[in-house]
Design a protein around this motif. Structure first.
Motif, PDB file in Angstrom:
ATOM      1  N   ALA A  32       0.807  -1.218   0.000  1.00  0.00           N
ATOM      2  CA  ALA A  32       0.000   0.000   0.000  1.00  0.00           C
ATOM      3  C   ALA A  32       0.839   1.266   0.000  1.00  0.00           C
ATOM      4  O   ALA A  32       0.381   2.312  -0.484  1.00  0.00           O
ATOM      5  CB  ALA A  32      -0.932  -0.001   1.221  1.00  0.00           C
ATOM      6  N   ARG A  33       2.061   1.196   0.526  1.00  0.00           N
ATOM      7  CA  ARG A  33       2.878   2.399   0.602  1.00  0.00           C
ATOM      8  C   ARG A  33       3.735   2.628  -0.635  1.00  0.00           C
ATOM      9  O   ARG A  33       4.183   3.754  -0.880  1.00  0.00           O
ATOM     10  CB  ARG A  33       3.775   2.332   1.841  1.00  0.00           C
ATOM     11  CG  ARG A  33       3.016   2.621   3.119  1.00  0.00           C
ATOM     12  CD  ARG A  33       3.730   2.102   4.325  1.00  0.00           C
ATOM     13  NE  ARG A  33       4.832   2.942   4.740  1.00  0.00           N
ATOM     14  CZ  ARG A  33       5.543   2.723   5.848  1.00  0.00           C
ATOM     15  NH1 ARG A  33       5.251   1.687   6.616  1.00  0.00           N
ATOM     16  NH2 ARG A  33       6.527   3.515   6.190  1.00  0.00           N
ATOM     17  N   LEU A  34       3.985   1.597  -1.415  1.00  0.00           N
ATOM     18  CA  LEU A  34       4.755   1.790  -2.638  1.00  0.00           C
ATOM     19  C   LEU A  34       4.100   2.795  -3.588  1.00  0.00           C
ATOM     20  O   LEU A  34       4.804   3.625  -4.189  1.00  0.00           O
ATOM     21  CB  LEU A  34       4.959   0.442  -3.334  1.00  0.00           C
ATOM     22  CG  LEU A  34       5.801   0.460  -4.612  1.00  0.00           C
ATOM     23  CD1 LEU A  34       7.207   0.982  -4.332  1.00  0.00           C
ATOM     24  CD2 LEU A  34       5.867  -0.938  -5.225  1.00  0.00           C
ATOM     25  N   PRO A  35       2.762   2.802  -3.750  1.00  0.00           N
ATOM     26  CA  PRO A  35       2.155   3.802  -4.649  1.00  0.00           C
ATOM     27  C   PRO A  35       2.308   5.241  -4.163  1.00  0.00           C
ATOM     28  O   PRO A  35       2.082   6.166  -4.959  1.00  0.00           O
ATOM     29  CB  PRO A  35       0.674   3.391  -4.678  1.00  0.00           C
ATOM     30  CG  PRO A  35       0.659   1.962  -4.307  1.00  0.00           C
ATOM     31  CD  PRO A  35       1.772   1.795  -3.331  1.00  0.00           C
ATOM     32  N   MET A  36       2.667   5.463  -2.893  1.00  0.00           N
ATOM     33  CA  MET A  36       2.814   6.835  -2.422  1.00  0.00           C
ATOM     34  C   MET A  36       3.889   7.582  -3.211  1.00  0.00           C
ATOM     35  O   MET A  36       3.811   8.810  -3.361  1.00  0.00           O
ATOM     36  CB  MET A  36       3.173   6.831  -0.929  1.00  0.00           C
ATOM     37  CG  MET A  36       2.120   6.218  -0.017  1.00  0.00           C
ATOM     38  SD  MET A  36       0.524   7.058  -0.083  1.00  0.00           S
ATOM     39  CE  MET A  36      -0.418   5.917  -1.100  1.00  0.00           C
ATOM     40  N   GLY A  37       4.882   6.855  -3.689  1.00  0.00           N
ATOM     41  CA  GLY A  37       5.897   7.478  -4.523  1.00  0.00           C
ATOM     42  C   GLY A  37       5.603   7.399  -6.005  1.00  0.00           C
ATOM     43  O   GLY A  37       6.403   7.867  -6.822  1.00  0.00           O
ATOM     44  N   MET A  38       4.464   6.816  -6.366  1.00  0.00           N
ATOM     45  CA  MET A  38       4.122   6.628  -7.770  1.00  0.00           C
ATOM     46  C   MET A  38       3.100   7.637  -8.278  1.00  0.00           C
ATOM     47  O   MET A  38       3.160   8.057  -9.441  1.00  0.00           O
ATOM     48  CB  MET A  38       3.568   5.212  -7.993  1.00  0.00           C
ATOM     49  CG  MET A  38       4.530   4.087  -7.708  1.00  0.00           C
ATOM     50  SD  MET A  38       3.749   2.448  -7.885  1.00  0.00           S
ATOM     51  CE  MET A  38       3.195   2.509  -9.586  1.00  0.00           C
TER      52      MET A  38
END
Length: 446
Positions: free
Chosen positions: A63-69
């Motif tokens: 869930a946190r990987l998309p925060m940089g996407m």
């Protein structure tokens, strides 16, 4: 049957075979004949061995990987379709401002009603906002629809704060909690290092909307996995007469430091992109910034594993001082050499003070936040960082445009020095303030 604590004797032809089934232990270096002692699994392996920890960590990572996407994907998608980087930057800035306003309220609802009850519907609303943005760009909708759609993504819950709240609920040891905070900060750095790279790859290798679409899938899947781990979810506490985190002693000063820290991050990103562009290597700016995040990630893991000394307040001041000092390296590299390669090495070293500073700051916020409002307190810190990033980006962009990209590296140094002065003033006030009595004084008896 052989006994585990006794050797087994047997014969083969004319040889005697002895089989020892006793458990092996590591030998002491002072006594080679001593039994072997069990190998230390290490702080992070012990941390992830906590019951239920690996399950919610996997969901949290997804869930946190998309925060940089999302921001990179939005810029590529809007600029590639509409041909305007100004519109793309304005849309992402509006989403950042909406997040700064909505995120604390979302965190307050999480503290009041529980993580699973709020995180899932809030994530669903944010996912619909991202999909609406994708459709508006794809179908050529008016520009104002892009702002409205991206603003709806502000309901995305603070996954890092919820994960730290779970660690605080599971771990009672202060040392173990320090390791958990260091691990979470390293995860943040890794996600913001890998997210933009993944988003740029998807948007360029497939189609402009691929980064946003993949980010939505990862976000929803990760939150559902995270929320399904009910055994590790902290129970809802009655807040009673607890103050709002913003009014708690010491929290305003910490939020001011977060604001200055965000200005460091925002200005560094803009200035580095501009410097790489002037050197004719704009496409390499993402790799250079990823090296800074890599240095921070590595330092965060090392900081969590080493033995701490002194109080958290003192360590916080020293960490900010180290960060201020190391931030002079990019300025020296840019002004003295003008080499992008030397600048990349300087950013790698300068980033090593970021994670220890953030870990110690989050530890202080956890200590000073009233019980039952931990998510709100940590989300306020994230809000301060977002506000600082917006201000730092504006200041860095103005300096680059009106002076030079090299001079722009003075902006993060100034912001770090401001954070250091704020922390020193706050530490001086806390040391000179008289201790509060544990109980209210009784009135004099007649």
């Amino acid at each position: 049957m052989p006994q585990p604590d006794r050797p087994m004797f047997t014969t083969t032809a004319d040889a005697l075979v002895i089989v020892d089934f006793s458990p092996r232990r590591r030998r002491s270096p002072r006594d080679p004949r001593s039994p072997l002692a069990p190998r230390d699994p290490g702080p992070y392996r012990r941390l992830l061995a906590t019951p239920g920890a690996r399950a919610f960590t996997i969901g949290n990572l997804l869930a946190r990987l998309p925060m940089g996407m999302f921001s990179v994907s939005a810029v590529v998608m809007i600029a590639g379709t509409r041909g305007s980087y100004a519109l793309a930057g304005a849309v992402t800035a509006a989403g950042l401002a909406a997040t700064a306003v909505v995120a604390p309220w979302t965190a307050r609802l999480v503290d009041r009603h529980g993580q699973a009850k709020i995180a899932v519907p809030a994530t669903a609303l944010a996912a619909m906002g991202s999909l609406a943005l994708l459709l508006c760009v794809r179908l050529g909708a008016p520009a104002w629809t892009l702002f409205v759609s991206y603003a709806a993504t502000a309901t995305t819950p603070n996954l890092g704060g919820m994960s730290r709240a779970r660690w605080a609920h599971l771990l009672g040891d202060e040392k173990a909690l320090h390791v958990a905070n260091s691990f979470e900060q390293a995860v943040d750095e890794a996600c913001f290092m890998l997210g933009p790279v993944l988003a740029a790859f998807l948007c360029t290798a497939f189609f402009p909307e691929a980064g946003t679409l993949a980010g939505v899938v990862l976000l929803v899947t990760g939150v559902l996995v995270f929320a399904a781990q009910r055994s590790t979810e902290p129970p809802v506490q009655k807040r009673g007469l607890a103050k709002a985190p913003f009014r708690s002693p010491g929290i305003p000063a910490l939020l001011s430091v977060c604001l200055a820290m965000g200005a460091v991050f925002g200005s560094m990103e803009v200035v580095t992109i501009a410097f790489a562009d002037t050197q004719g290597h704009r496409s390499a700016a993402g790799v250079v910034l990823a090296l800074q995040a890599a240095g921070s990630c590595t330092a965060g893991l090392v900081y969590g594993a080493i033995r701490r000394t002194g109080s958290a307040e003192d360590r916080y001041v020293w960490c900010i001082a180290a960060m201020t000092t190391l931030l002079t390296l990019p300025l020296l590299a840019a002004s003295l050499t003008g080499s992008l390669l030397v600048l990349a090495a300087a950013l790698l070293i300068a980033g090593m003070a970021t994670a220890p500073t953030m870990v110690t700051g989050m530890t202080l916020i956890q200590r000073r936040t009233p019980p039952g409002r931990l998510n709100e307190g940590m989300t306020l810190a994230v809000t301060g960082l977002l506000g600082g990033i917006a201000c730092g980006s504006a200041a860095g962009g103005w300096t680059v445009e009106h002076i030079s990209p090299t001079a722009g590296y003075g902006v993060p140094i100034t912001a770090a020095a401001t954070a250091l002065m704020t922390a020193l003033v706050s530490a001086g006030r806390s040391s000179t303030s008289p201790p509060r009595p544990a109980t209210a004084p009784r009135p004099p008896q007649p």
